[in-house]
Write an enzyme that holds these catalytic residues in place. Structure first.
Site, PDB file in Angstrom:
ATOM      1  N   PHE A  94      -6.063 -13.045  -8.399  1.00  0.00           N
ATOM      2  CA  PHE A  94      -5.345 -11.849  -8.866  1.00  0.00           C
ATOM      3  C   PHE A  94      -4.838 -12.121 -10.269  1.00  0.00           C
ATOM      4  CE2 PHE A  94      -3.245  -8.077  -6.677  1.00  0.00           C
ATOM      5  CZ  PHE A  94      -4.343  -7.760  -5.885  1.00  0.00           C
ATOM      6  N   GLN A 131       6.758  -0.926 -14.006  1.00  0.00           N
ATOM      7  CA  GLN A 131       5.368  -1.395 -14.094  1.00  0.00           C
ATOM      8  C   GLN A 131       4.382  -0.237 -13.984  1.00  0.00           C
ATOM      9  OE1 GLN A 131       3.378  -4.071 -10.956  1.00  0.00           O
ATOM     10  NE2 GLN A 131       3.434  -5.325 -12.808  1.00  0.00           N
ATOM     11  N   HIS A 174       0.725   0.294 -13.364  1.00  0.00           N
ATOM     12  CA  HIS A 174      -0.462  -0.420 -12.891  1.00  0.00           C
ATOM     13  C   HIS A 174      -1.650   0.106 -13.692  1.00  0.00           C
ATOM     14  CE1 HIS A 174      -3.561  -1.967 -10.251  1.00  0.00           C
ATOM     15  NE2 HIS A 174      -2.653  -2.576  -9.502  1.00  0.00           N
ATOM     16  N   LEU A 187      -3.537   4.523  -6.189  1.00  0.00           N
ATOM     17  CA  LEU A 187      -3.871   3.171  -6.648  1.00  0.00           C
ATOM     18  C   LEU A 187      -5.313   2.764  -6.378  1.00  0.00           C
ATOM     19  CD1 LEU A 187      -2.232   0.766  -7.921  1.00  0.00           C
ATOM     20  CD2 LEU A 187      -2.451  -0.292  -5.693  1.00  0.00           C
ATOM     21  N   GLU A 220      -5.814  -3.980  -7.433  1.00  0.00           N
ATOM     22  CA  GLU A 220      -6.199  -5.043  -8.358  1.00  0.00           C
ATOM     23  C   GLU A 220      -7.240  -5.976  -7.720  1.00  0.00           C
ATOM     24  OE1 GLU A 220      -2.822  -6.630 -10.368  1.00  0.00           O
ATOM     25  OE2 GLU A 220      -3.799  -8.537 -10.773  1.00  0.00           O
ATOM     26  N   ARG A 248      -0.836  -7.199 -15.581  1.00  0.00           N
ATOM     27  CA  ARG A 248      -0.938  -5.735 -15.508  1.00  0.00           C
ATOM     28  C   ARG A 248      -0.466  -5.039 -16.778  1.00  0.00           C
ATOM     29  NH1 ARG A 248       1.059  -4.873  -9.228  1.00  0.00           N
ATOM     30  NH2 ARG A 248      -0.895  -5.630  -8.361  1.00  0.00           N
ATOM     31  N   HIS A 286       3.899   2.349 -10.956  1.00  0.00           N
ATOM     32  CA  HIS A 286       3.616   1.630  -9.723  1.00  0.00           C
ATOM     33  C   HIS A 286       4.810   0.920  -9.115  1.00  0.00           C
ATOM     34  CE1 HIS A 286       1.134  -0.463  -6.865  1.00  0.00           C
ATOM     35  NE2 HIS A 286       1.441  -1.647  -7.350  1.00  0.00           N
ATOM     36  N   ARG A 311       5.877  -7.823 -13.016  1.00  0.00           N
ATOM     37  CA  ARG A 311       5.580  -8.482 -11.733  1.00  0.00           C
ATOM     38  C   ARG A 311       4.101  -8.837 -11.649  1.00  0.00           C
ATOM     39  NH1 ARG A 311       3.545  -6.834  -6.648  1.00  0.00           N
ATOM     40  NH2 ARG A 311       3.455  -4.646  -7.267  1.00  0.00           N
TER      41      ARG A 311
HETATM   42  C1  LIG Z   1      -0.697   1.557  -3.137  1.00  0.00           C
HETATM   43  C2  LIG Z   1       0.127   0.326  -3.296  1.00  0.00           C
HETATM   44  C3  LIG Z   1      -0.461  -0.920  -3.122  1.00  0.00           C
HETATM   45  C4  LIG Z   1       0.284  -2.083  -3.262  1.00  0.00           C
HETATM   46  N1  LIG Z   1      -0.311  -3.304  -3.063  1.00  0.00           N
HETATM   47  C5  LIG Z   1       0.427  -4.426  -3.125  1.00  0.00           C
HETATM   48  C6  LIG Z   1      -0.159  -5.719  -2.835  1.00  0.00           C
HETATM   49  O1  LIG Z   1      -1.315  -5.817  -2.488  1.00  0.00           O
HETATM   50  N2  LIG Z   1       0.632  -6.804  -2.932  1.00  0.00           N
HETATM   51  C7  LIG Z   1       1.939  -6.734  -3.289  1.00  0.00           C
HETATM   52  O2  LIG Z   1       2.598  -7.769  -3.353  1.00  0.00           O
HETATM   53  N3  LIG Z   1       2.526  -5.526  -3.550  1.00  0.00           N
HETATM   54  C8  LIG Z   1       1.808  -4.389  -3.467  1.00  0.00           C
HETATM   55  N4  LIG Z   1       2.410  -3.171  -3.718  1.00  0.00           N
HETATM   56  C9  LIG Z   1       3.856  -3.121  -3.933  1.00  0.00           C
HETATM   57  C10 LIG Z   1       4.565  -3.264  -2.593  1.00  0.00           C
HETATM   58  O3  LIG Z   1       3.843  -2.607  -1.591  1.00  0.00           O
HETATM   59  C11 LIG Z   1       5.980  -2.668  -2.631  1.00  0.00           C
HETATM   60  O4  LIG Z   1       6.651  -3.157  -3.745  1.00  0.00           O
HETATM   61  C12 LIG Z   1       6.736  -3.092  -1.391  1.00  0.00           C
HETATM   62  O5  LIG Z   1       6.029  -2.712  -0.235  1.00  0.00           O
HETATM   63  C13 LIG Z   1       8.138  -2.522  -1.336  1.00  0.00           C
HETATM   64  O6  LIG Z   1       8.683  -2.922  -0.109  1.00  0.00           O
HETATM   65  P1  LIG Z   1      10.206  -2.630   0.264  1.00  0.00           P
HETATM   66  O7  LIG Z   1      10.432  -3.226   1.608  1.00  0.00           O
HETATM   67  O8  LIG Z   1      11.078  -3.040  -0.848  1.00  0.00           O
HETATM   68  O9  LIG Z   1      10.276  -1.064   0.346  1.00  0.00           O
HETATM   69  P2  LIG Z   1       9.322  -0.030   1.053  1.00  0.00           P
HETATM   70  O10 LIG Z   1       8.216  -0.622   1.817  1.00  0.00           O
HETATM   71  O11 LIG Z   1       9.018   0.860  -0.066  1.00  0.00           O
HETATM   72  O12 LIG Z   1      10.273   0.655   2.129  1.00  0.00           O
HETATM   73  C14 LIG Z   1      11.375   1.430   1.747  1.00  0.00           C
HETATM   74  C15 LIG Z   1      12.060   1.933   2.988  1.00  0.00           C
HETATM   75  O13 LIG Z   1      13.279   2.542   2.600  1.00  0.00           O
HETATM   76  C16 LIG Z   1      13.427   3.785   3.256  1.00  0.00           C
HETATM   77  N5  LIG Z   1      14.334   4.615   2.466  1.00  0.00           N
HETATM   78  C17 LIG Z   1      14.250   4.925   1.151  1.00  0.00           C
HETATM   79  N6  LIG Z   1      15.306   5.671   0.791  1.00  0.00           N
HETATM   80  C18 LIG Z   1      16.068   5.826   1.899  1.00  0.00           C
HETATM   81  C19 LIG Z   1      17.280   6.510   2.185  1.00  0.00           C
HETATM   82  N7  LIG Z   1      17.954   7.182   1.242  1.00  0.00           N
HETATM   83  N8  LIG Z   1      17.772   6.477   3.433  1.00  0.00           N
HETATM   84  C20 LIG Z   1      17.105   5.813   4.413  1.00  0.00           C
HETATM   85  N9  LIG Z   1      15.967   5.149   4.204  1.00  0.00           N
HETATM   86  C21 LIG Z   1      15.459   5.161   2.962  1.00  0.00           C
HETATM   87  C22 LIG Z   1      12.026   4.296   3.401  1.00  0.00           C
HETATM   88  O14 LIG Z   1      11.943   5.262   4.406  1.00  0.00           O
HETATM   89  C23 LIG Z   1      11.304   2.994   3.767  1.00  0.00           C
HETATM   90  O15 LIG Z   1      11.458   2.745   5.130  1.00  0.00           O
HETATM   91  C24 LIG Z   1       1.655  -2.000  -3.584  1.00  0.00           C
HETATM   92  C25 LIG Z   1       2.249  -0.755  -3.757  1.00  0.00           C
HETATM   93  C26 LIG Z   1       1.497   0.403  -3.628  1.00  0.00           C
HETATM   94  C27 LIG Z   1       2.139   1.721  -3.845  1.00  0.00           C
END
Ligand SMILES: Cc1cc2nc3c(=O)[nH]c(=O)nc-3n(C[C@H](O)[C@H](O)[C@H](O)COP(=O)(O)OP(=O)(O)OC[C@H]3O[C@@H](n4cnc5c(N)ncnc54)[C@H](O)[C@@H]3O)c2cc1C
Length: 574
Positions: free
Chosen positions: A121, A234, A236, A250, A253, A284, A349, A384
């Site tokens: 990556f 970021q 992407h 998306l 990558e 990125r 992203h 990142r």
């Molecule tokens: C398409 C895509 C592909 C990606 N691929 C990769 C990858 O291969 N490798 C990598 O390392 N990263 C990747 N990323 C980035 C990574 O997925 C995210 O940064 C990461 O999943 C964020 O996780 P999190 O637990 O912080 O939040 P999230 O998984 O975003 O979860 C947020 C949670 O908060 C809740 N929430 C939000 N606001 C509120 C509120 N006001 N009240 C109650 N609940 C709330 C939501 O319902 C959800 O449950 C990717 C991102 C995308 C969009």
């Protein structure tokens, strides 16, 4: 308080993505009573969309890999603005967290001798990303969810938190509403972990889904916590650019990790001009700027992007390693990526900036408030590396859960009081859009906000654009102060958007002020008027956003000094 449905827990975790689930599992394991609250259904968090993999120096494929190289790559990728202690803990603990995930049932792709497979990556010196085809997030969420629901926590789904409650300086719980009924609900707790993910919906072109409106960033800010590094959004490099209905979705990558080649309309492999060593596997920020520049200078693809081609790998390989990408392009664009190139361009992203936390336990600057995952700042600095988010969620989700449980254990919860006036004010604020006789449509305001953020706070920024954008944000704040909504509180998405807009406006202002303040280019923050990186002045400070009465204050704080042994690791070559 009796007026509202009330739930009492030691720890409330807001957000059920990778960070929230991992925090909740850990807090439960410590014996805390845990409530896990999420805006959508359990399992629908952003994490499920993650494709390419989890970065961890397991050295299964490249035996020379180790935590020191991962640490160095992360710091260099973040242009040395990262919280070094977070980057160190992350690199050291990621392998254990991945193995733990496997022990809990995650099924990764395998090497020939049966170990977890790892792929290349951008910005990673060695093949480091543990993956499940291009559906890694799905496997991660499935595993954490199974582990979580057997850990004895209570899950509150489709419940949006709108306000953090405080007793004096300390956190005392959270206030929110059920999305379906619109009824208010109170969570009384000794500590709160924010794990609400990113902010992408403030921009027009984004890979993020409807949930990512920066709620956690805004909740923390309103509660008095510090936000850092908010200028670093970021972009992407590879989102879909065509057809318009799927613009921004998306293109992982992993396509480049598996050998994808970028070309412009002249057929030139243009990354030779921008990063001849790393080419498509540059970081990125570099690839996004390169594509943007090619398009601006008239060498873009027909729909305003670049060509990304993986077809030379053959259909069998592509369908096995990139099944989601194959289906995504077949279904959305009627393009067979085993036969020809995709068209791609930058998409909003990931948010590097977020709640300032302590590396060891995820504690914010507000007692009782913890944060982990994308909502927390510091780990990734100015940019990142791909794969470092999923590992961040596991490493710091666990640590925040532990920190929140320990904090809850140490304080006397019976003495915590919920302030009735604060509750009433939170409820009144939510109901205002129903009471405004004349006012703005939240959808119109949101659409304008997305245009402003896209136009003035995107891949390239410039002084007059930033100032103009800030003026536009001021006008939008005024318009958003008298939103009007029709209908009732029963499942009313327009009403939900009114609250989401408040969060998006707060984080947009924070991004704008931080971007204007940082007069240099570094990582994801590119100033046309300050194209150079200024290590002397700006390489030593983080931008800091705090609430000052009704105004937003912007300042800087010095980076903590890195110990000598880590400086030596940075100075070494691969
Ligand atoms: C398409 C895509 C592909 C990606 N691929 C990769 C990858 O291969 N490798 C990598 O390392 N990263 C990747 N990323 C980035 C990574 O997925 C995210 O940064 C990461 O999943 C964020 O996780 P999190 O637990 O912080 O939040 P999230 O998984 O975003 O979860 C947020 C949670 O908060 C809740 N929430 C939000 N606001 C509120 C509120 N006001 N009240 C109650 N609940 C709330 C939501 O319902 C959800 O449950 C990717 C991102 C995308 C969009």
């Amino acid at each position: 308080m009796e007026k509202y449905e009330t739930h009492v827990h030691d720890v409330i975790v807001i957000g059920a993505g990778g960070a929230g689930l991992r925090a909740a599992i850990e807090a439960s394991a410590q014996g805390a009573s845990v409530g896990l609250v999420c805006k959508s259904l359990l399992g629908k968090a952003h994490t499920v969309m993650a494709e390419g993999g989890i970065a961890a120096a397991l050295a299964n494929v490249d035996v020379k890999d180790n935590w020191q190289v991962h640490f160095r790559d992360t710091m260099k990728g973040g242009k040395m603005l990262n919280n070094w202690r977070m980057a160190q803990i992350h690199a050291q603990e990621a392998p254990d967290r991945v193995k733990e995930l496997e022990m809990w049932g995650a099924l990764f792709d395998r090497t020939n001798d049966g170990r977890i497979m790892q792929r290349a990556f951008g910005g990673h010196s060695w093949k480091r990303l543990c993956h499940v085809g291009d559906r890694t997030g799905l496997e991660m969420i499935r595993t954490l969810q199974e582990k979580g629901i057997h850990s004895g926590m209570d899950v509150y789904m489709e419940c949006t938190i709108t306000h953090l409650l405080k007793d004096g300086e300390r956190i005392a719980g959270a206030f929110g509403y059920w999305r379906e009924s619109g009824r208010f609900v109170v969570f009384k707790s000794k500590s709160v972990v924010l794990a609400t993910g990113g902010i992408g919906k403030a921009y027009k072109i984004t890979s993020n889904s409807w949930e990512y409106t920066g709620d956690g960033h805004a909740l923390a800010y309103e509660a008095g916590a510090e936000l850092i590094d908010m200028e670093f959004v970021q972009f992407h490099p590879t989102g879909m650019v065509w057809p318009p209905s799927v613009k921004g979705i998306l293109v992982t990558e992993a396509v480049r990790g598996e050998g994808g080649i970028l070309t412009n309309s002249k057929g030139e492999r243009f990354m030779e001009r921008y990063d001849p060593q790393k080419m498509e596997l540059s970081t990125r920020d570099v690839v996004a700027r390169s594509i943007y520049t090619e398009v601006k200078e008239g060498r873009g693809s027909p729909h305003g992007g670049a060509f990304l081609d993986i077809s030379h790998k053959g259909p069998e390989y592509i369908k096995r390693k990139l099944p989601s990408m194959y289906h995504q392009f077949m279904e959305f664009a009627d393009i067979d990526i085993t036969k020809g190139p995709m068209e791609v361009g930058p998409t909003t992203h990931y948010m590097m900036g977020g709640v300032r936390v302590q590396a060891e336990n995820g504690a914010s600057t507000v007692p009782g408030l913890f944060a982990a995952g994308e909502v927390a700042g510091g780990m990734h600095g100015a940019n990142r590396l791909g794969g470092n988010s999923l590992s961040d969620l596991l490493v710091f989700g666990r640590r925040a859960g532990l920190g929140a449980a320990q904090y809850a254990n140490e304080i006397n919860g019976d003495s915590l009081k919920i302030n009735e006036d604060e509750l009433e004010q939170a409820a009144r604020e939510m109901l205002r859009p129903f009471e405004n006789a004349h006012g703005e449509n939240p959808y119109t305001v949101h659409s304008t906000l997305q245009d402003v953020m896209q136009n003035y706070f995107g891949v390239f920024r410039i002084d007059e654009g930033l100032k103009h954008g800030i003026n536009e944000l001021e006008k939008l704040k005024e318009r958003a102060s008298h939103l009007k909504i029709e209908g009732t509180r029963l499942y009313n998405p327009g009403w939900h958007l009114c609250r989401d807009l408040k969060s998006m406006l707060i984080i947009s202002e924070a991004i704008a002020k931080s971007a204007l303040q940082r007069q240099e280019s570094r990582g994801a923050h590119s100033r046309v008027d300050y194209p150079n990186t200024d290590d002397y002045k700006w390489g030593k400070v983080n931008s800091v956003i705090t609430k000052d009465g009704e105004s937003m204050r912007i300042g800087v704080s010095p980076l903590p000094e890195m110990p000598e042994e880590l400086k030596r690791i940075i100075a070494e070559d691969k």
